[in-house]
Design a protein around this motif. Structure first.
Motif, PDB file in Angstrom:
ATOM      1  N   ASP A  85      49.874  67.847 109.788  1.00  0.00           N
ATOM      2  CA  ASP A  85      49.209  68.122 111.125  1.00  0.00           C
ATOM      3  C   ASP A  85      50.426  69.087 112.160  1.00  0.00           C
ATOM      4  O   ASP A  85      50.273  70.057 112.466  1.00  0.00           O
ATOM      5  CB  ASP A  85      48.926  66.967 111.804  1.00  0.00           C
ATOM      6  CG  ASP A  85      47.678  66.371 111.138  1.00  0.00           C
ATOM      7  OD1 ASP A  85      46.948  67.260 110.442  1.00  0.00           O
ATOM      8  OD2 ASP A  85      47.502  65.190 111.455  1.00  0.00           O
ATOM      9  N   TYR A 137      50.408  62.923 106.336  1.00  0.00           N
ATOM     10  CA  TYR A 137      49.104  63.635 107.234  1.00  0.00           C
ATOM     11  C   TYR A 137      49.920  63.971 108.425  1.00  0.00           C
ATOM     12  O   TYR A 137      49.429  65.116 108.886  1.00  0.00           O
ATOM     13  CB  TYR A 137      48.113  62.639 107.312  1.00  0.00           C
ATOM     14  CG  TYR A 137      47.390  62.142 106.363  1.00  0.00           C
ATOM     15  CD1 TYR A 137      47.086  63.075 105.101  1.00  0.00           C
ATOM     16  CD2 TYR A 137      46.887  60.951 106.200  1.00  0.00           C
ATOM     17  CE1 TYR A 137      46.279  62.730 104.053  1.00  0.00           C
ATOM     18  CE2 TYR A 137      45.869  60.535 105.174  1.00  0.00           C
ATOM     19  CZ  TYR A 137      45.887  61.289 104.010  1.00  0.00           C
ATOM     20  OH  TYR A 137      45.020  60.961 102.943  1.00  0.00           O
ATOM     21  N   GLY A 167      43.272  51.864 106.734  1.00  0.00           N
ATOM     22  CA  GLY A 167      43.489  52.830 107.650  1.00  0.00           C
ATOM     23  C   GLY A 167      44.597  52.560 108.677  1.00  0.00           C
ATOM     24  O   GLY A 167      44.824  53.633 109.462  1.00  0.00           O
ATOM     25  N   LYS A 225      51.067  58.209 102.832  1.00  0.00           N
ATOM     26  CA  LYS A 225      50.042  59.069 103.077  1.00  0.00           C
ATOM     27  C   LYS A 225      49.730  59.418 104.656  1.00  0.00           C
ATOM     28  O   LYS A 225      49.660  60.382 104.901  1.00  0.00           O
ATOM     29  CB  LYS A 225      48.598  58.695 102.442  1.00  0.00           C
ATOM     30  CG  LYS A 225      48.557  58.693 100.971  1.00  0.00           C
ATOM     31  CD  LYS A 225      47.143  58.785 100.471  1.00  0.00           C
ATOM     32  CE  LYS A 225      46.535  57.668 100.702  1.00  0.00           C
ATOM     33  NZ  LYS A 225      45.131  57.467  99.945  1.00  0.00           N
ATOM     34  N   GLN A 226      49.871  58.159 105.501  1.00  0.00           N
ATOM     35  CA  GLN A 226      49.612  58.478 106.900  1.00  0.00           C
ATOM     36  C   GLN A 226      50.946  59.346 107.242  1.00  0.00           C
ATOM     37  O   GLN A 226      50.892  60.239 108.237  1.00  0.00           O
ATOM     38  CB  GLN A 226      49.470  56.986 107.500  1.00  0.00           C
ATOM     39  CG  GLN A 226      48.402  56.212 107.232  1.00  0.00           C
ATOM     40  CD  GLN A 226      47.086  57.107 107.884  1.00  0.00           C
ATOM     41  OE1 GLN A 226      47.194  57.863 108.522  1.00  0.00           O
ATOM     42  NE2 GLN A 226      45.922  56.742 107.251  1.00  0.00           N
ATOM     43  N   THR A 261      49.505  53.758 101.566  1.00  0.00           N
ATOM     44  CA  THR A 261      48.890  54.016 102.859  1.00  0.00           C
ATOM     45  C   THR A 261      49.514  54.754 103.744  1.00  0.00           C
ATOM     46  O   THR A 261      49.644  55.676 104.456  1.00  0.00           O
ATOM     47  CB  THR A 261      47.954  53.040 103.162  1.00  0.00           C
ATOM     48  OG1 THR A 261      46.915  52.665 102.272  1.00  0.00           O
ATOM     49  CG2 THR A 261      47.361  53.366 104.637  1.00  0.00           C
ATOM     50  N   TYR A 285      44.962  70.190 104.591  1.00  0.00           N
ATOM     51  CA  TYR A 285      45.039  69.200 103.621  1.00  0.00           C
ATOM     52  C   TYR A 285      43.879  68.494 103.225  1.00  0.00           C
ATOM     53  O   TYR A 285      43.000  68.652 104.045  1.00  0.00           O
ATOM     54  CB  TYR A 285      46.298  68.231 103.736  1.00  0.00           C
ATOM     55  CG  TYR A 285      45.976  67.563 105.022  1.00  0.00           C
ATOM     56  CD1 TYR A 285      45.417  66.123 104.938  1.00  0.00           C
ATOM     57  CD2 TYR A 285      46.465  67.962 106.226  1.00  0.00           C
ATOM     58  CE1 TYR A 285      45.297  65.472 106.084  1.00  0.00           C
ATOM     59  CE2 TYR A 285      46.606  66.854 107.493  1.00  0.00           C
ATOM     60  CZ  TYR A 285      45.773  66.019 107.479  1.00  0.00           C
ATOM     61  OH  TYR A 285      45.611  65.068 108.594  1.00  0.00           O
ATOM     62  N   THR A 314      42.035  64.901 102.732  1.00  0.00           N
ATOM     63  CA  THR A 314      42.236  63.404 103.004  1.00  0.00           C
ATOM     64  C   THR A 314      41.991  62.839 101.524  1.00  0.00           C
ATOM     65  O   THR A 314      40.883  63.097 100.876  1.00  0.00           O
ATOM     66  CB  THR A 314      41.333  62.898 104.256  1.00  0.00           C
ATOM     67  OG1 THR A 314      41.426  63.318 105.420  1.00  0.00           O
ATOM     68  CG2 THR A 314      41.427  61.208 104.147  1.00  0.00           C
ATOM     69  N   SER A 315      42.777  61.856 101.139  1.00  0.00           N
ATOM     70  CA  SER A 315      42.930  61.657  99.961  1.00  0.00           C
ATOM     71  C   SER A 315      42.546  59.930  99.571  1.00  0.00           C
ATOM     72  O   SER A 315      42.836  59.074 100.480  1.00  0.00           O
ATOM     73  CB  SER A 315      44.610  61.711  99.454  1.00  0.00           C
ATOM     74  OG  SER A 315      44.520  61.389  97.861  1.00  0.00           O
ATOM     75  N   HIS A 316      41.898  59.748  98.604  1.00  0.00           N
ATOM     76  CA  HIS A 316      41.719  58.436  98.075  1.00  0.00           C
ATOM     77  C   HIS A 316      42.386  58.264  96.861  1.00  0.00           C
ATOM     78  O   HIS A 316      42.023  57.369  95.727  1.00  0.00           O
ATOM     79  CB  HIS A 316      40.207  58.470  97.582  1.00  0.00           C
ATOM     80  CG  HIS A 316      39.081  58.577  98.713  1.00  0.00           C
ATOM     81  ND1 HIS A 316      38.710  57.407  99.554  1.00  0.00           N
ATOM     82  CD2 HIS A 316      38.539  59.990  99.198  1.00  0.00           C
ATOM     83  CE1 HIS A 316      37.955  58.209 100.443  1.00  0.00           C
ATOM     84  NE2 HIS A 316      38.023  59.279 100.444  1.00  0.00           N
ATOM     85  N   ILE A 346      48.544  63.595  97.596  1.00  0.00           N
ATOM     86  CA  ILE A 346      47.477  64.506  98.468  1.00  0.00           C
ATOM     87  C   ILE A 346      47.862  65.764  98.108  1.00  0.00           C
ATOM     88  O   ILE A 346      48.816  66.544  97.645  1.00  0.00           O
ATOM     89  CB  ILE A 346      48.478  64.439 100.051  1.00  0.00           C
ATOM     90  CG1 ILE A 346      48.331  63.103 100.553  1.00  0.00           C
ATOM     91  CG2 ILE A 346      47.506  65.348 100.922  1.00  0.00           C
ATOM     92  CD1 ILE A 346      48.842  62.718 101.920  1.00  0.00           C
ATOM     93  N   THR A 367      39.577  63.976  96.066  1.00  0.00           N
ATOM     94  CA  THR A 367      38.274  63.975  96.590  1.00  0.00           C
ATOM     95  C   THR A 367      37.423  62.797  96.013  1.00  0.00           C
ATOM     96  O   THR A 367      37.771  62.419  94.766  1.00  0.00           O
ATOM     97  CB  THR A 367      37.736  65.166  96.635  1.00  0.00           C
ATOM     98  OG1 THR A 367      37.698  65.827  95.495  1.00  0.00           O
ATOM     99  CG2 THR A 367      38.032  66.124  97.491  1.00  0.00           C
TER     100      THR A 367
END
Length: 368
Positions: free
Chosen positions: A299, A295, A16, A291-292, A288, A305, A307-309, A313, A176
């Motif tokens: 925003d 995001y 993260g 994705k960041q 990662t 959106y 938050t994706s695993h 996304i 999800t």
């Protein structure tokens, strides 16, 4: 990378946060072969834009002579490697032509002749649509308000005709993830009434370090099938290789229903991919980072959106996806297909940072 090592690595790298890869991300970036560039940003199929890895590419070059050989003689070492990785016996492993062949074989076995299958809606359709072709009835249960599988509603649909419950976790297209405790409890509570299929195509991208694979229930001899693939984090989507993990008697039944199997070069590539730990870590790290970036862009644009695993996304566009797709293509960006009934949502795959910037620029122009 086995589950224990993966957990330790996730903890140490802290996905993260920052993006320093052990030994140096710049080194791997410099040595990773450039991707084959399409004339547009191809962000519609959840592919790994960096694969196959350097080690896999070398194996494919040197293994080309084996292209004239049938794959069966080459399969045993890969099965052994997968079994060791997943900590099961070799007779629990069914190697398939991508995870899709495993999904379809399962749909055939458990859907033929009017069998009933329960699944979330929307979710990945390969198993479900193939089963319907052979006479199955699929109970599609809407996702809950958080766009996650509604396990309670799904359990209420189980009846004497139910042959299979399909769980895609993390879910495609929403990204999800089910609560780990609730997932295990659900599987244990229904396995005496029906079989549970856990599609874990995106398991490697889960950012919760101790999140369990349902393979742990296969080890206990439960009525569980788990599917995994080399298409995503390992970057082998074009070579078509995946696998199922199930109790030996279930695995045998599924193995006998395979239609195509995989090919010799894919087997050699998959075996090499399991050994290329650096590329595995690199793929997760770059996913990662992408994705960041997305995001932050969502925003800034005020877009909702999830938050994706996964390596994609799901975001809310506020306009019909059937309109948005061609509008984005006008700006050389290809995004995911419609996923009814969520027609004002869009799925965007992660790509290179250049791809991500092209997507953000195009989306701002389209939504303006």
């Amino acid at each position: 990378m086995n589950t224990t090592n993966r957990r330790n690595w996730l903890k140490s790298v802290a996905l993260g946060g920052g993006f320093t890869l052990m030994g140096g991300l710049p080194v791997l970036l410099a040595t990773t072969p450039s991707t084959t560039q399409a004339p547009f940003a191809k962000l519609n199929a959840n592919e790994n834009p960096y694969g196959p890895s350097p080690l896999v590419r070398d194996v494919l070059k040197t293994g080309m002579d084996a292209g004239c050989r049938y794959p069966f003689a080459y399969l045993k070492p890969l099965v052994k490697a997968i079994a060791e990785k997943e900590e099961v016996s070799e007779d629990c492993i069914v190697v398939t032509g991508g995870s899709t062949e495993g999904l379809k074989a399962t749909g055939l076995v458990y859907g033929m002749g009017g069998g009933e299958i329960i699944a979330a809606d929307p979710t990945f359709q390969a198993l479900l649509s193939y089963a319907e072709t052979f006479g199955a009835y699929v109970h599609r249960v809407p996702l809950d308000s958080s766009q996650t599988h509604d396990l309670e509603a799904m359990e209420r649909r189980i009846n004497s005709k139910t042959r299979l419950v399909f769980l895609c976790n993390p879910n495609n297209p929403t990204g999800t993830l089910l609560d780990a405790g609730k997932l295990r409890d659900f599987c244990l509570s229904v396995e005496n009434r029906t079989l549970v299929f856990s599609d874990e195509a995106y398991y490697d991208f889960i950012t919760e370090p101790d999140y369990p694979s349902m393979i742990e229930l296969v080890r206990e001899g439960r009525n569980i099938i788990v599917s995994k693939t080399f298409s995503k984090v390992f970057g082998l989507a074009g070579l078509r290789i995946g696998y199922l993990v199930a109790r030996p008697d279930i695995a045998l039944r599924l193995r006998e229903r395979l239609m195509a199997n995989t090919n010799t070069l894919a087997i050699l590539a998959a075996e090499a991919a399991l050994k290329d730990d650096s590329f595995y870590k690199f793929s997760l790290q770059e996913n990662t980072r992408a994705k960041q970036y997305l995001y932050s862009e969502f925003d800034a644009m005020g877009l909702e959106y999830i938050t994706s695993h996964t390596n994609f996304i799901f975001f809310k566009t506020g306009r019909d996806i059937r309109t948005l797709i061609p509008q984005m293509m006008e700006h050389q960006v290809q995004i995911g297909r419609p996923f009814p009934p969520l027609m004002d949502w869009a799925r965007i795959s992660t790509g290179t940072m250049e791809d991500m910037k092209s997507f953000a620029s195009a989306l701002k122009k389209v939504l303006a």
